[in-house]
Design a protein around this motif. Structure first.
Motif, mmCIF file in Angstrom:
data_model
loop_
_atom_site.group_PDB
_atom_site.id
_atom_site.type_symbol
_atom_site.label_atom_id
_atom_site.label_comp_id
_atom_site.label_asym_id
_atom_site.label_seq_id
_atom_site.Cartn_x
_atom_site.Cartn_y
_atom_site.Cartn_z
ATOM 1 N N CYS A 1 0.844 -1.195 0.000
ATOM 2 C CA CYS A 1 0.000 0.000 0.000
ATOM 3 C C CYS A 1 0.876 1.239 0.000
ATOM 4 C CB CYS A 1 -0.925 0.011 1.218
ATOM 5 S SG CYS A 1 -2.011 1.456 1.291
ATOM 6 N N ASP B 1 -9.599 2.674 6.308
ATOM 7 C CA ASP B 1 -10.252 1.394 6.566
ATOM 8 C C ASP B 1 -10.421 0.601 5.278
ATOM 9 O OD1 ASP B 1 -10.387 2.355 9.139
ATOM 10 O OD2 ASP B 1 -12.545 2.769 9.084
ATOM 11 N N ALA C 1 -7.108 -0.827 3.879
ATOM 12 C CA ALA C 1 -6.724 -2.062 4.564
ATOM 13 C C ALA C 1 -7.545 -3.244 4.046
ATOM 14 C CB ALA C 1 -6.910 -1.906 6.068
ATOM 15 N N GLU C 2 -8.828 -3.028 3.815
ATOM 16 C CA GLU C 2 -9.673 -4.098 3.274
ATOM 17 C C GLU C 2 -9.212 -4.514 1.884
ATOM 18 O OE1 GLU C 2 -13.722 -2.879 3.296
ATOM 19 O OE2 GLU C 2 -13.760 -2.446 5.454
ATOM 20 N N LEU D 1 -6.197 -4.258 0.635
ATOM 21 C CA LEU D 1 -4.956 -5.016 0.758
ATOM 22 C C LEU D 1 -5.240 -6.491 1.005
ATOM 23 C CD1 LEU D 1 -2.514 -2.853 2.913
ATOM 24 C CD2 LEU D 1 -2.118 -3.674 0.588
ATOM 25 N N LEU E 1 -4.187 3.278 9.589
ATOM 26 C CA LEU E 1 -3.965 2.303 8.533
ATOM 27 C C LEU E 1 -2.927 1.264 8.950
ATOM 28 C CD1 LEU E 1 -4.343 1.186 5.710
ATOM 29 C CD2 LEU E 1 -2.903 3.036 4.818
ATOM 30 N N GLN F 1 -4.122 -1.651 10.953
ATOM 31 C CA GLN F 1 -5.070 -2.565 10.313
ATOM 32 C C GLN F 1 -4.447 -3.404 9.206
ATOM 33 O OE1 GLN F 1 -9.200 -0.990 9.622
ATOM 34 N NE2 GLN F 1 -8.167 0.977 9.877
ATOM 35 N N LEU F 2 -3.147 -3.332 9.023
ATOM 36 C CA LEU F 2 -2.535 -4.047 7.910
ATOM 37 C C LEU F 2 -2.777 -5.548 8.029
ATOM 38 C CD1 LEU F 2 0.953 -2.300 7.576
ATOM 39 C CD2 LEU F 2 -1.092 -1.916 6.187
ATOM 40 N N PRO F 3 -3.223 -6.182 6.953
ATOM 41 C CA PRO F 3 -3.340 -7.640 6.977
ATOM 42 C C PRO F 3 -1.958 -8.285 6.923
ATOM 43 C CG PRO F 3 -3.855 -6.805 4.798
ATOM 44 C CD PRO F 3 -3.666 -5.603 5.675
ATOM 45 N N SER G 1 1.971 -7.660 4.590
ATOM 46 C CA SER G 1 1.764 -6.350 3.971
ATOM 47 C C SER G 1 2.929 -5.405 4.257
ATOM 48 C CB SER G 1 0.481 -5.703 4.497
ATOM 49 O OG SER G 1 -0.658 -6.448 4.134
ATOM 50 N N LEU H 1 3.291 -1.108 4.145
ATOM 51 C CA LEU H 1 2.725 0.215 3.946
ATOM 52 C C LEU H 1 3.865 1.196 3.717
ATOM 53 C CD1 LEU H 1 0.603 2.522 4.133
ATOM 54 C CD2 LEU H 1 0.877 2.400 6.631
ATOM 55 N N SER I 1 3.791 -5.912 8.234
ATOM 56 C CA SER I 1 3.052 -6.806 9.118
ATOM 57 C C SER I 1 3.456 -8.256 8.875
ATOM 58 C CB SER I 1 1.558 -6.666 8.883
ATOM 59 O OG SER I 1 1.212 -7.036 7.557
#
Length: 398
Positions: free
Chosen positions: A60, A202, A205-206, A208, A251, A254-256, A259, A261, A398
């Motif tokens: 991201c 939000d 993050a979804e 991703l 953000l 919330q990283l899956p 990931s 960023l 993450s």
């Protein structure tokens, strides 16, 4: 009018073109970011030019308009989360990227999205001459209308990633969904419009998490807007900076899994005082306007288009009047110095000014009559000084 030279002038010798700090195209510029990430995702024909970065399955890019490296470092109390990430910049080296020249939004967003320098993607300034019509083309507002796919014909990295099976998405304000600049610079995959910064974080993050391989872009404009209107370090600017810091943290939290960023910007910004010493008015200066058919660019990064046969005279005059405060180059000199990238497409050559002027000192070349809104801005950008050119590449994994 241009100010007379005095004994206390700090830069008595004209600046040489070679002394301008050209961007790090090919190794550490904004144009190198998405190709590096896409290469790590297995997208064909992408080059991992920023060698300090480690591949991730889900990537991201969060671009904060107007947040330069120097401004970020100067306000640790306002951005505690991003300050904690400074050492992660550019793959853990703690170094910034360069935006590219000019350091302005339309040029930088095109460099980010296409993975190409300005001399190739063809958006080399805020306003530039269209060689086909002879008119100035505003590449941010896309006025007058110009066919987007003709003006910038290359595919974006998002389009190439989507074609390679990567989940690609842009999460931004709905205002930008159908703009020509988005089409030529940031299209490919899905565009998802959300009004608030929180909703964008939000949803980014979804998005991703929506693919095993993902490339997501999101954007926040208000730091730049406050800087132009009120100046960097104003209360309004600092308020937007604090808000941006909270968005980055939101953000990041919330990283899956798997990931990365990356937080970056399109340019930095400086404040320029409102006096004749710092703001030279082209519309009131007969020397600078002599032989000029069109004045393009912006106050700190000018494209100057001469009437036929006057290019050399204009270059000489601009160097004599501005050469102690601006890097002043002919078109071919600026190209040879690499200001716009390692090569220039034929269709782009005539968009670059016969004379190119980039500010080194805290000065502006305004045009009060033809550019009243731009001439009234407190915060400005465009040139190659560190305050404008250097941008962060903060990283959370993450």
């Amino acid at each position: 009018m241009a100010q007379p030279k005095t004994a206390w002038d700090s830069h008595p010798e004209p600046l040489t073109v070679a002394s301008a700090p050209a961007p790090e195209y090919g190794s550490g510029s904004l144009a190198d970011l998405l190709p590096t990430l896409a290469a790590g995702l297995g997208v064909p024909d992408m080059n991992a030019a920023i060698t300090e970065l480690t591949p991730a399955d889900r990537n991201c890019v969060f671009l904060i308009d107007g947040l330069g490296w120097e401004q970020l470092k100067a306000h640790p109390e306002d951005v505690p989360f991003m300050t904690s990430l400074l050492a992660t910049s550019r793959g853990g080296t703690g170094r910034p990227l360069t935006a590219g020249y000019p350091a302005t939004t339309a040029t930088s967003l095109a460099s980010v999205g296409t993975g190409l320098p300005p001399g190739t993607h063809g958006l080399p300034g805020y306003t530039v001459r269209n060689p086909d019509t002879g008119e100035l083309m505003n590449q941010l507002r896309w006025q007058p209308w110009t066919q987007p796919g003709v003006w910038q014909p290359y595919p974006t990295v998002f389009q190439l990633a989507h074609a390679a099976g990567v989940h690609a998405a842009q999460v931004s304000s709905p205002t930008f969904q159908n703009t020509p600049l988005t089409r030529v610079a940031l299209s490919g995959g899905s565009f998802l419009g959300r009004l608030t910064g929180e909703d964008r974080m939000d949803l980014a993050a979804e998005q991703l998490a929506a693919g095993d391989r993902s490339l997501v872009y999101t954007y926040f404009a208000e730091v730049d807007g406050a800087g132009h209107r009120f100046g960097v370090d104003s209360d309004a600017w600092r308020g937007q900076l604090m808000y941006a810091d909270r968005l980055v943290q939101r953000l990041a939290e919330q990283l899956p899994p798997r990931s990365a960023l990356y937080v970056t910007a399109d340019h930095g910004m400086i404040d320029v005082p409102f006096d004749e010493q710092h703001r030279i008015d082209f519309d009131e200066d007969w020397e600078l306007s002599a032989g000029v058919a069109l004045l393009g660019g912006e106050g700190r990064a000018r494209h100057v288009y001469a009437v036929p046969g006057a290019a050399n005279d204009v270059l000489t005059c601009w160097r004599e009047v501005l050469g102690e405060q601006f890097w002043v180059a002919s078109r071919d000199e600026a190209i040879a110095a690499g200001w716009f990238g390692p090569q220039i497409d034929e269709r782009v050559y005539g968009r670059i000014g016969d004379v190119v002027a980039a500010a080194r000192d805290d000065v502006l070349l305004i045009a009060s009559e033809r550019e009243p809104k731009e001439s009234a801005m407190v915060g400005n950008h465009g040139s190659m000084t560190p305050a404008e050119q250097l941008v962060p590449l903060l990283e959370v994994r993450s």
